[in-house]
Design an enzyme around this catalytic site. Structure first.
Site, PDB file in Angstrom:
ATOM      1  N   ASP A 259      -6.027   4.411   0.110  1.00  0.00           N
ATOM      2  CA  ASP A 259      -6.543   3.564   1.185  1.00  0.00           C
ATOM      3  C   ASP A 259      -8.033   3.862   1.419  1.00  0.00           C
ATOM      4  O   ASP A 259      -8.447   5.025   1.494  1.00  0.00           O
ATOM      5  CB  ASP A 259      -5.738   3.863   2.462  1.00  0.00           C
ATOM      6  CG  ASP A 259      -5.937   2.819   3.546  1.00  0.00           C
ATOM      7  OD1 ASP A 259      -7.042   2.242   3.634  1.00  0.00           O
ATOM      8  OD2 ASP A 259      -4.992   2.578   4.307  1.00  0.00           O
TER       9      ASP A 259
ATOM     10  N   LYS B 105      -9.707   3.746   3.985  1.00  0.00           N
ATOM     11  CA  LYS B 105     -10.000   4.470   5.215  1.00  0.00           C
ATOM     12  C   LYS B 105      -9.393   5.877   5.222  1.00  0.00           C
ATOM     13  O   LYS B 105      -9.417   6.560   6.256  1.00  0.00           O
ATOM     14  CB  LYS B 105      -9.499   3.683   6.432  1.00  0.00           C
ATOM     15  CG  LYS B 105      -8.012   3.427   6.500  1.00  0.00           C
ATOM     16  CD  LYS B 105      -7.662   2.684   7.790  1.00  0.00           C
ATOM     17  CE  LYS B 105      -6.198   2.290   7.827  1.00  0.00           C
ATOM     18  NZ  LYS B 105      -5.884   1.250   6.818  1.00  0.00           N
TER      19      LYS B 105
ATOM     20  N   GLU C 219       7.269  -8.435   2.786  1.00  0.00           N
ATOM     21  CA  GLU C 219       8.702  -8.549   3.022  1.00  0.00           C
ATOM     22  C   GLU C 219       9.236  -9.952   2.732  1.00  0.00           C
ATOM     23  O   GLU C 219      10.374 -10.251   3.079  1.00  0.00           O
ATOM     24  CB  GLU C 219       9.042  -8.111   4.445  1.00  0.00           C
ATOM     25  CG  GLU C 219       8.785  -6.622   4.672  1.00  0.00           C
ATOM     26  CD  GLU C 219       9.305  -6.121   6.009  1.00  0.00           C
ATOM     27  OE1 GLU C 219       9.901  -6.931   6.757  1.00  0.00           O
ATOM     28  OE2 GLU C 219       9.110  -4.937   6.302  1.00  0.00           O
TER      29      GLU C 219
ATOM     30  N   GLU D 101      15.362  -6.634  -3.452  1.00  0.00           N
ATOM     31  CA  GLU D 101      16.019  -7.349  -2.365  1.00  0.00           C
ATOM     32  C   GLU D 101      15.499  -8.780  -2.300  1.00  0.00           C
ATOM     33  O   GLU D 101      14.295  -9.027  -2.332  1.00  0.00           O
ATOM     34  CB  GLU D 101      15.759  -6.645  -1.027  1.00  0.00           C
ATOM     35  CG  GLU D 101      16.394  -7.333   0.160  1.00  0.00           C
ATOM     36  CD  GLU D 101      16.039  -6.690   1.489  1.00  0.00           C
ATOM     37  OE1 GLU D 101      16.444  -7.243   2.529  1.00  0.00           O
ATOM     38  OE2 GLU D 101      15.359  -5.643   1.488  1.00  0.00           O
TER      39      GLU D 101
ATOM     40  N   TYR E 203      -1.222  -2.218   8.119  1.00  0.00           N
ATOM     41  CA  TYR E 203       0.227  -2.319   8.205  1.00  0.00           C
ATOM     42  C   TYR E 203       0.659  -3.737   8.577  1.00  0.00           C
ATOM     43  O   TYR E 203       0.106  -4.354   9.483  1.00  0.00           O
ATOM     44  CB  TYR E 203       0.765  -1.329   9.249  1.00  0.00           C
ATOM     45  CG  TYR E 203       2.261  -1.388   9.465  1.00  0.00           C
ATOM     46  CD1 TYR E 203       3.132  -0.847   8.525  1.00  0.00           C
ATOM     47  CD2 TYR E 203       2.789  -2.004  10.590  1.00  0.00           C
ATOM     48  CE1 TYR E 203       4.501  -0.913   8.708  1.00  0.00           C
ATOM     49  CE2 TYR E 203       4.167  -2.074  10.787  1.00  0.00           C
ATOM     50  CZ  TYR E 203       5.016  -1.532   9.842  1.00  0.00           C
ATOM     51  OH  TYR E 203       6.380  -1.596  10.028  1.00  0.00           O
TER      52      TYR E 203
ATOM     53  N   VAL F  21       0.759   3.757  -3.771  1.00  0.00           N
ATOM     54  CA  VAL F  21      -0.144   3.458  -2.656  1.00  0.00           C
ATOM     55  C   VAL F  21      -0.050   4.583  -1.635  1.00  0.00           C
ATOM     56  O   VAL F  21       1.017   4.816  -1.057  1.00  0.00           O
ATOM     57  CB  VAL F  21       0.214   2.114  -2.009  1.00  0.00           C
ATOM     58  CG1 VAL F  21      -0.677   1.843  -0.796  1.00  0.00           C
ATOM     59  CG2 VAL F  21       0.079   0.979  -3.028  1.00  0.00           C
ATOM     60  N   VAL F  22      -1.155   5.301  -1.434  1.00  0.00           N
ATOM     61  CA  VAL F  22      -1.148   6.472  -0.549  1.00  0.00           C
ATOM     62  C   VAL F  22      -2.344   6.431   0.388  1.00  0.00           C
ATOM     63  O   VAL F  22      -3.359   5.786   0.096  1.00  0.00           O
ATOM     64  CB  VAL F  22      -1.172   7.786  -1.362  1.00  0.00           C
ATOM     65  CG1 VAL F  22       0.095   7.928  -2.194  1.00  0.00           C
ATOM     66  CG2 VAL F  22      -2.395   7.852  -2.262  1.00  0.00           C
ATOM     67  N   HIS F  23      -2.207   7.139   1.514  1.00  0.00           N
ATOM     68  CA  HIS F  23      -3.344   7.221   2.433  1.00  0.00           C
ATOM     69  C   HIS F  23      -3.467   8.596   3.085  1.00  0.00           C
ATOM     70  O   HIS F  23      -4.460   8.874   3.741  1.00  0.00           O
ATOM     71  CB  HIS F  23      -3.240   6.145   3.522  1.00  0.00           C
ATOM     72  CG  HIS F  23      -2.100   6.349   4.482  1.00  0.00           C
ATOM     73  ND1 HIS F  23      -0.803   5.998   4.184  1.00  0.00           N
ATOM     74  CD2 HIS F  23      -2.067   6.868   5.735  1.00  0.00           C
ATOM     75  CE1 HIS F  23      -0.028   6.286   5.209  1.00  0.00           C
ATOM     76  NE2 HIS F  23      -0.768   6.814   6.164  1.00  0.00           N
TER      77      HIS F  23
ATOM     78  N   LYS G  91      13.298 -13.701  11.762  1.00  0.00           N
ATOM     79  CA  LYS G  91      12.045 -13.383  11.064  1.00  0.00           C
ATOM     80  C   LYS G  91      11.238 -14.620  10.688  1.00  0.00           C
ATOM     81  O   LYS G  91      10.126 -14.498  10.161  1.00  0.00           O
ATOM     82  CB  LYS G  91      12.340 -12.574   9.791  1.00  0.00           C
ATOM     83  CG  LYS G  91      12.832 -11.163  10.041  1.00  0.00           C
ATOM     84  CD  LYS G  91      12.972 -10.408   8.719  1.00  0.00           C
ATOM     85  CE  LYS G  91      13.384  -8.959   8.950  1.00  0.00           C
ATOM     86  NZ  LYS G  91      13.508  -8.205   7.674  1.00  0.00           N
TER      87      LYS G  91
END
Length: 430
Positions: free
Chosen positions: A157, A159, A322, A245, A189, A130-132, A253
């Site tokens: 992405d 955009k 997460e 994890e 994000y 996954v890159v932008h 959280k």
């Protein structure tokens, strides 16, 4: 003829994106790699050497990897020199021109064009990337993990700048086993679209090939700490288990999954509404976005009704990446999962998927309260952007990959890691 075919693929790519979705066109020309022992006898030309004329060659990588003070000080001086950083930078447009002749591009960039061993060919891997931005970082990561028996899905992405999109198109079109995701999304994000980007690649990878054994997801600022053979052997040793994890959700959280959120103006905000409990009385766990999981785990993600219900429930949570994978990993019946009891909790330090160093866990090497040594590079959002001085310690860790590396701030770290991994990969042939 090859250039004509490539030109048609480029045109089809442009037409397809104009219609609103990317098809996996590169799969049309996919051929299965055949390992030939005689083809690996003379690979010395593939080693990264100082003759490659990279600006970073002024550094002594051997001394840097040993942690020698003088070499590290020289590297630090270089990375603080703006003229040096500019000399290393490669603009996005370069890749569109360089890939007009794919054979020359792969030759010049020293990509492996056949499996290095039967063991690796028999254990293909699937990658989501996954890159932008930062095409140069993406290409160097791709080269470091590329093997013709593996399969790669790249999510750009929606955009992202057009120069980024077209440059990555150009690079991926040179390889039969790399494709752009069929359904790109606008990544936000800490919101659901970050998960959706990986999900779309998971589906494409799962439906495209039945041969790959394990799935690994990456972002553009990751870099491997192991060779492909070392990764394969590590994953074989898992015997079908996953590594990610997965721990009890910290009290600080819990608000993330108890309050509804929505995306407003490209950011995520609370709605003021409380969420219903998760479906099937599922216990929500804590983890991170990076995983090393079996093909069976991906099948459950795509087909298990409990997982599908959990994902639908999680779409309005904060930072679902997460908790989602960490929670699925503790669900009974999911291939490669672990028992939900707390004794099976796994921290990011133990999970091999990714080494990420947080500022609040750093400290003196002599302090029992620190998790890892102080960052020798810089920091972004409290995460260490690894520098040359971090390499010696990092290469002793069990993780397959590390985050973050940034060529714009410390190209020496990436350059020395590239040389180390390539030399190690070639030495494995002997």
């Amino acid at each position: 003829m090859r250039l004509l075919k490539r030109g048609r693929i480029r045109l089809l790519l442009k037409l397809t994106i104009a219609l609103g979705s990317l098809s996996i066109l590169s799969l049309l020309t996919r051929s299965n790699p055949v390992w030939n022992p005689s083809s690996v006898l003379r690979y010395s030309w593939l080693e990264h050497t100082d003759s490659d004329d990279s600006p970073e060659k002024v550094c002594n990588c051997s001394a840097i990897l040993k942690g020698e003070r003088e070499a590290l000080e020289q590297a630090k001086l270089l990375t603080s020199n703006q003229d040096f950083l500019k000399s290393v930078h490669i603009p996005d447009e370069h890749y569109m021109n360089a890939t007009e002749d794919c054979s020359a591009f792969k030759l010049r960039r020293k990509y492996f064009t056949s499996p290095l061993s039967q063991e690796e060919e028999d254990f293909p891997l699937a990658y989501s990337m996954v890159v932008h931005h930062k095409v140069q970082s993406f290409e160097r990561l791709l080269r470091a993990i590329y093997a013709p028996q593996n399969i790669y899905c790249v999510h750009v992405d929606k955009k992202a700048k057009s120069s980024v999109l077209f440059a990555i198109w150009a690079i991926t079109a040179c390889f039969p086993n790399i494709f752009l995701v069929s359904q790109p999304v606008d990544v936000v994000y800490a919101a659901w679209p970050r998960v959706q980007a990986d999900l779309n690649c998971m589906a494409d990878l799962y439906n495209t090939s039945t041969k790959w054994k394990y799935f690994i997801n990456l972002c553009g600022l990751d870099f491997p700490l192991k060779t492909n053979l070392e990764i394969v052997r590590t994953l074989r040793s898992l015997s079908g288990r996953n590594s990610l994890e997965s721990e009890k959700m910290p009290a600080g959280k819990v608000w993330r999954v108890r309050n509804a959120h929505e995306i407003i103006d490209g950011g995520i905000q609370r709605t003021g509404k409380a969420k219903e409990p998760p479906p099937f009385n599922i216990t929500i766990m804590s983890g991170n976005a990076y995983i090393v999981v079996s093909r069976g785990f991906i099948r459950s993600v795509l087909e298990d009704r409990r997982v599908l219900a959990l994902m639908e429930w999680g779409k309005d949570t904060y930072s679902p990446d997460e908790f989602l994978w960490a929670t699925i990993q503790r669900m009974l019946g999911v291939p490669g999962s672990t028992w939900p009891h707390s004794k099976y909790d796994m921290s990011d330090v133990i999970a091999i998927a990714r080494l990420v160093r947080w500022q609040w866990h750093e400290g003196s090497r002599d302090s029992p309260d620190s998790v890892y040594p102080d960052c020798q590079g810089s920091r972004v959002r409290s995460i260490c952007v690894n520098g040359a001085g971090d390499l010696k310690w990092m290469l002793k860790q069990p993780h397959l990959f590390a985050n973050k590396f940034d060529i714009d701030t410390d190209p020496v770290a990436v350059y020395c890691l590239e040389k180390y991994l390539r030399k190690r990969a070639l030495s494995e042939l002997q």
